[in-house]
Scaffold this active site. Structure first.
Site, PDB file in Angstrom:
ATOM      1  N   GLY A  81       0.792  -1.237   0.114  1.00 38.82           N
ATOM      2  CA  GLY A  81      -0.190  -0.076   0.128  1.00 38.82           C
ATOM      3  C   GLY A  81       0.928   1.219   0.003  1.00 38.82           C
ATOM      4  O   GLY A  81       1.566   1.481   0.903  1.00 38.82           O
ATOM      5  N   LEU A  82       0.618   1.988  -1.105  1.00 41.83           N
ATOM      6  CA  LEU A  82       1.319   3.443  -1.137  1.00 41.83           C
ATOM      7  C   LEU A  82       0.326   4.390  -1.664  1.00 41.83           C
ATOM      8  O   LEU A  82       0.964   5.420  -2.283  1.00 41.83           O
ATOM      9  CB  LEU A  82       2.646   3.110  -2.142  1.00 41.83           C
ATOM     10  CG  LEU A  82       3.869   2.613  -1.684  1.00 41.83           C
ATOM     11  CD1 LEU A  82       4.604   1.957  -2.812  1.00 41.83           C
ATOM     12  CD2 LEU A  82       4.502   3.194  -0.751  1.00 41.83           C
TER      13      LEU A  82
ATOM     14  N   GLY B 265      -1.992   7.673   0.305  1.00 45.35           N
ATOM     15  CA  GLY B 265      -1.451   8.783   1.140  1.00 45.35           C
ATOM     16  C   GLY B 265      -0.999   8.254   2.499  1.00 45.35           C
ATOM     17  O   GLY B 265       0.098   8.957   2.932  1.00 45.35           O
ATOM     18  N   VAL B 266      -1.496   7.420   3.239  1.00 45.40           N
ATOM     19  CA  VAL B 266      -0.940   6.832   4.421  1.00 45.40           C
ATOM     20  C   VAL B 266       0.270   6.123   4.188  1.00 45.40           C
ATOM     21  O   VAL B 266       1.274   6.402   4.944  1.00 45.40           O
ATOM     22  CB  VAL B 266      -1.949   6.150   5.109  1.00 45.40           C
ATOM     23  CG1 VAL B 266      -1.309   5.317   6.450  1.00 45.40           C
ATOM     24  CG2 VAL B 266      -3.190   6.843   5.772  1.00 45.40           C
ATOM     25  N   GLY B 267       0.205   5.265   3.045  1.00 47.47           N
ATOM     26  CA  GLY B 267       1.335   4.641   2.838  1.00 47.47           C
ATOM     27  C   GLY B 267       2.658   5.295   2.279  1.00 47.47           C
ATOM     28  O   GLY B 267       3.849   5.021   3.077  1.00 47.47           O
TER      29      GLY B 267
ATOM     30  N   GLU C 247      -2.962  -1.650  15.954  1.00 46.10           N
ATOM     31  CA  GLU C 247      -3.147  -0.283  16.366  1.00 46.10           C
ATOM     32  C   GLU C 247      -4.260   0.681  15.611  1.00 46.10           C
ATOM     33  O   GLU C 247      -5.081   1.079  15.845  1.00 46.10           O
ATOM     34  CB  GLU C 247      -2.224   0.360  16.985  1.00 46.10           C
ATOM     35  CG  GLU C 247      -2.588   1.516  18.176  1.00 46.10           C
ATOM     36  CD  GLU C 247      -3.363   1.095  19.329  1.00 46.10           C
ATOM     37  OE1 GLU C 247      -4.609   1.276  19.274  1.00 46.10           O
ATOM     38  OE2 GLU C 247      -2.751   0.847  20.421  1.00 46.10           O
TER      39      GLU C 247
ATOM     40  N   ALA D 108      -6.563   5.076  14.517  1.00 57.79           N
ATOM     41  CA  ALA D 108      -5.375   5.537  13.838  1.00 57.79           C
ATOM     42  C   ALA D 108      -4.271   5.523  14.766  1.00 57.79           C
ATOM     43  O   ALA D 108      -3.751   4.650  15.192  1.00 57.79           O
ATOM     44  CB  ALA D 108      -5.631   7.066  13.355  1.00 57.79           C
TER      45      ALA D 108
ATOM     46  N   LEU E 223      -4.478   6.763  17.994  1.00 57.44           N
ATOM     47  CA  LEU E 223      -4.857   6.725  19.464  1.00 57.44           C
ATOM     48  C   LEU E 223      -4.506   5.486  20.026  1.00 57.44           C
ATOM     49  O   LEU E 223      -4.727   4.325  19.364  1.00 57.44           O
ATOM     50  CB  LEU E 223      -6.148   7.047  19.570  1.00 57.44           C
ATOM     51  CG  LEU E 223      -6.878   8.464  19.241  1.00 57.44           C
ATOM     52  CD1 LEU E 223      -8.295   8.459  19.249  1.00 57.44           C
ATOM     53  CD2 LEU E 223      -5.901   9.248  19.966  1.00 57.44           C
TER      54      LEU E 223
ATOM     55  N   LYS F 286     -14.665  -1.792  12.827  1.00 55.15           N
ATOM     56  CA  LYS F 286     -13.796  -1.416  14.013  1.00 55.15           C
ATOM     57  C   LYS F 286     -14.352  -1.937  15.259  1.00 55.15           C
ATOM     58  O   LYS F 286     -13.726  -2.448  16.267  1.00 55.15           O
ATOM     59  CB  LYS F 286     -13.872   0.082  14.221  1.00 55.15           C
ATOM     60  CG  LYS F 286     -13.024   0.928  13.163  1.00 55.15           C
ATOM     61  CD  LYS F 286     -13.049   2.489  13.201  1.00 55.15           C
ATOM     62  CE  LYS F 286     -12.139   3.124  12.177  1.00 55.15           C
ATOM     63  NZ  LYS F 286     -12.280   4.771  12.226  1.00 55.15           N
TER      64      LYS F 286
END
Length: 355
Positions: free
Chosen positions: A10-11, A13-15, A146, A151, A153, A222
């Protein structure tokens, strides 16, 4: 110095943010823990960037640049290919980091766990698939996750610490969608749902199709992860989620749905007025108890911790045998690329220190 190999799937935005954070913390990790996190491979839905050795910084930067331009890393000249990441042959145990949103990874990740590798997840789908796959990923505490719930937290860490210390969780209540929290705040401020929804969509707060948020399915996933962490052998079908729109609007195109959003205004204005009349607040709440779970809109009393939420913050309330009179509460931003990537990185470092 111990080198810990990473395969990142995964690349988006987060990646990409995670890769930048890994590169930025290399010196500190070397100094404090004598650890070196090295990328063996970077993968997206189109293929894999791997050379058979640790990727150099230039090779990593080239992959980030390609993704920023909207290209697959399979298009990069050199040791890139269109093969799936699951076909990678490794000579040693690695940390497989899934920061994609792709389905179908659970079996392949479980096979890596069985072979001695470790897993870190931001992708919720492997943990909300079949129970057998969840249990395989949890074998020998091989998976950290986590970022799947809060995210950055410390939600899973808090819950696991309660369980590990012998406490009994009797109730979890949580508002864990920043998008839906934002909408609730705007409704309380007097905006119509259609106005708030279009603004949130324009600002990028929602998924490209906002019904992906409004369905409640992501919150249900979640909640399932929290329940399974507590040892409850549930499936996603055991957690009904209340959508914000009627079934008749599910078949519309995205643009048609947004154009007809005013049809929802009256019913939501009535729900906000009902909450205000009893001195409460309207919140989208997930509740998990040993007896069952629910996900939907609720009126919470003014003294409830969830009533004080504003904007896109998340809040998790844990009622346990020890925290019976006053629940243990964790609150803060539960979304954002930098925060999510930091949550994943913390799991990577913790895993690397154990290896």
């Amino acid at each position: 110095m111990r080198s810990i190999p990473i395969v990142q799937i995964g690349l988006g935005g987060v990646g990409r943010e995670l890769v930048r954070q890994v590169l930025a913390t290399r010196e500190a990790l070397a100094k404090h823990y004598r650890l070196s996190l090295v990328y063996l491979a970077l993968a997206d839905s189109g293929g894999v960037r791997a050379t058979g050795a640790a990727l150099t910084r230039d090779e990593i930067e080239a992959a980030l640049a390609a993704k920023a331009e909207g290209r697959s890393i399979a298009t990069i000249a050199g040791k890139s290919s269109g093969m799936p990441w699951s076909s990678l042959a490794l000579r040693e145990a690695a940390i497989f980091v899934d920061v994609s949103a792709a389905p179908g990874h659970e079996m392949m990740l479980a096979e890596r766990v069985a072979a001695g590798s470790r897993v870190v997840l931001a992708n919720k789908l492997p943990l909300s698939a079949g129970l057998a796959q969840f249990q395989a990923l949890m074998f020998d505490a091989a998976t950290r996750y986590e970022a799947t719930v809060g995210a950055g937290l410390p939600i899973i860490a808090t819950l696991q610490a309660l369980l590990d210390s012998g406490d009994t969780v009797t109730r979890i209540e949580a508002a864990m969608s920043g998008t839906l929290g934002y909408l609730c705040s705007q409704l309380e401020a007097g905006e119509s749902l259609s106005t708030a929804l279009r603004a949130a969509h324009a600002l990028g707060y929602t998924e490209p199709d906002p019904r992906d948020d409004l369905s409640g399915a992501d919150v249900a996933r979640k909640a399932l992860i929290l329940a399974r962490t507590c040892g409850l052998p549930w499936s996603i079908n055991d957690i009904p989620a209340e959508p914000w729109f009627p079934p008749a609007m599910a078949g519309l195109s995205r643009d048609e749905f947004l154009a007809r959003a005013e049809e929802l205004d009256a019913s939501f204005a009535a729900r906000v007025a009902e909450a205000r009349a009893v001195g409460g607040a309207l919140r989208y709440v997930a509740t998990v108890t040993p007896q069952g779970a629910s996900v939907g809109l609720r009126i919470v009393p003014a003294e409830h911790p969830l009533a004080s939420l504003r904007g896109a913050d998340n809040l998790f309330s844990f009622t346990t045998a020890r925290y019976a009179e006053r629940p243990l509460v964790v609150r803060g931003p539960g979304a954002g690329q930098a925060l999510t990537a930091a949550g994943v990185l913390a799991d990577i470092v913790a895993t690397a220190r154990e290896m």
